[in-house]
Design an enzyme around this catalytic site. Structure first.
Site, PDB file in Angstrom:
ATOM      1  CB  SER A 182       0.326  -4.847  -7.501  1.00 20.18           C
ATOM      2  OG  SER A 182       1.113  -4.378  -6.426  1.00 20.18           O
ATOM      3  CE1 TYR A 193      -4.142  -5.499  -4.496  1.00 16.12           C
ATOM      4  CE2 TYR A 193      -1.761  -5.536  -4.191  1.00 16.12           C
ATOM      5  CZ  TYR A 193      -2.886  -4.998  -4.792  1.00 16.12           C
ATOM      6  OH  TYR A 193      -2.743  -3.949  -5.681  1.00 16.12           O
TER       7      TYR A 193
END
Ligand SMILES: NC(=O)c1ccc[n+]([C@@H]2O[C@H](COP(=O)([O-])OP(=O)(O)OC[C@H]3O[C@@H](n4cnc5c(N)ncnc54)[C@H](OP(=O)(O)O)[C@@H]3O)[C@@H](O)[C@H]2O)c1
Length: 257
Positions: free
Chosen positions: A135, A148
């Site tokens: 990401s 995350y």
């Protein structure tokens, strides 16, 4: 790498980016092995001819089974797309350790173990590619999901390290760093919800099909890293050049500055 006839194993293929990758790779003539928990989603993503292995990828049994079944059916795994992943929108200092461990079990350890199962098979054939869906949050820490970001940053490090470890074996690795993609990701979280200002950013999101196209192109070009949309590189550069002001702005979005 040409894709026609290649065997592609995709995790998290029942919806979102994984399902879009299945459609994209199938259009290029690849043979598919798909896994995720939801069998109906898998069947819809796979069409005819795809090998489907429903199961929870955080279970060692599912990981071993999907690899064994793929080799049994196709005799090879040319491309492994480690895509299954989830978010966790909570301050790191308040997150129950159990939730943090669940996140890492899915976003990092399942990827590591699948790689450990598949890399030797690829090495033996002197060919293959391991694609890890990270990401943009792994390239710049986003404070609405610090843990995350940490898991995706670790995935980036793993992808780079593997590339060097596997140098001259014919096995390549590629890191994918999507920005905001229109999928169910934000509602499938382990905990918490994104700040309102992040939800408003939806208008900048790309579609899962656009993300899958970028991944397919990256595999064909054997890229090291795919940032999609490419404007994400600008954010990464800004963070590196001006960390103070960028952190301040991100804290404002979170509502803590
Ligand atoms: N959407 C974004 O804005 C965005 C941005 C950057 C990176 N990413 C990354 O892109 C990847 C795909 O996300 P997405 O947006 O497509 O999300 P999504 O629509 O929620 O899809 C996630 C996929 O992962 C599977 N999955 C989740 N937990 C699983 C488990 N325990 N075992 C097996 N499969 C599991 C889900 O299938 P089942 O529920 O059927 O198991 C689903 O197929 C993730 O790694 C995510 O971190 C997404």
């Amino acid at each position: 790498m040409r894709l026609d006839g290649k065997v592609v194993l995709i995790t998290g293929a029942s919806e979102g980016i994984g399902a879009a990758c299945a459609a994209e790779f199938a259009r290029s003539g690849a043979r598919l092995s798909l896994t995720a928990r939801n069998p109906r989603g898998l069947a819809a993503a796979g069409g005819s001819g795809a090998l489907l292995t429903p199961g929870d990828i955080t279970s060692e049994e599912t990981r071993s089974s999907v690899v064994a079944r793929t080799l049994d059916r196709f005799g090879a795994i040319d491309i492994l797309v480690n895509n299954a992943g989830m978010g966790l929108y909570m301050p790191s200092w308040q997150t129950p350790l159990e939730d943090a461990r669940r996140l890492w079990e899915l976003n990092f350890f399942s990827v590591l173990h699948l790689t450990q199962l598949v890399a030797p098979v690829m090495r033996e054939r002197h060919s293959g590619m391991i694609v890890n869906v990270g990401s943009i949050a792994g390239k710049m820490t986003l404070p609405w999901f610090t843990l995350y970001s940490a898991s995706k940053s670790a995935l980036g490090t793993l992808t780079e390290g593997l590339r060097m470890e596997l140098r001259n074996t014919g096995v390549k690795t590629m890191l994918v760093c999507p920005g905001y993609v229109q999928t169910g990701f934000q509602s499938h979280v382990i905990g918490g919800r994104p700040p309102d200002r992040v939800l408003q950013g939806k208008r900048f999101a790309i579609t899962a099909a656009e993300c899958a196209r970028a991944i397919r192109r990256g595999v064909e070009r054997e890229s090291r890293t795919v940032v999609t949309p490419a404007s994400g590189w600008l954010l990464v550069a800004l963070m590196r050049l001006f960390p103070g002001p960028v952190e301040h702005r991100l804290a404002q979005i979170l509502g803590t500055a």
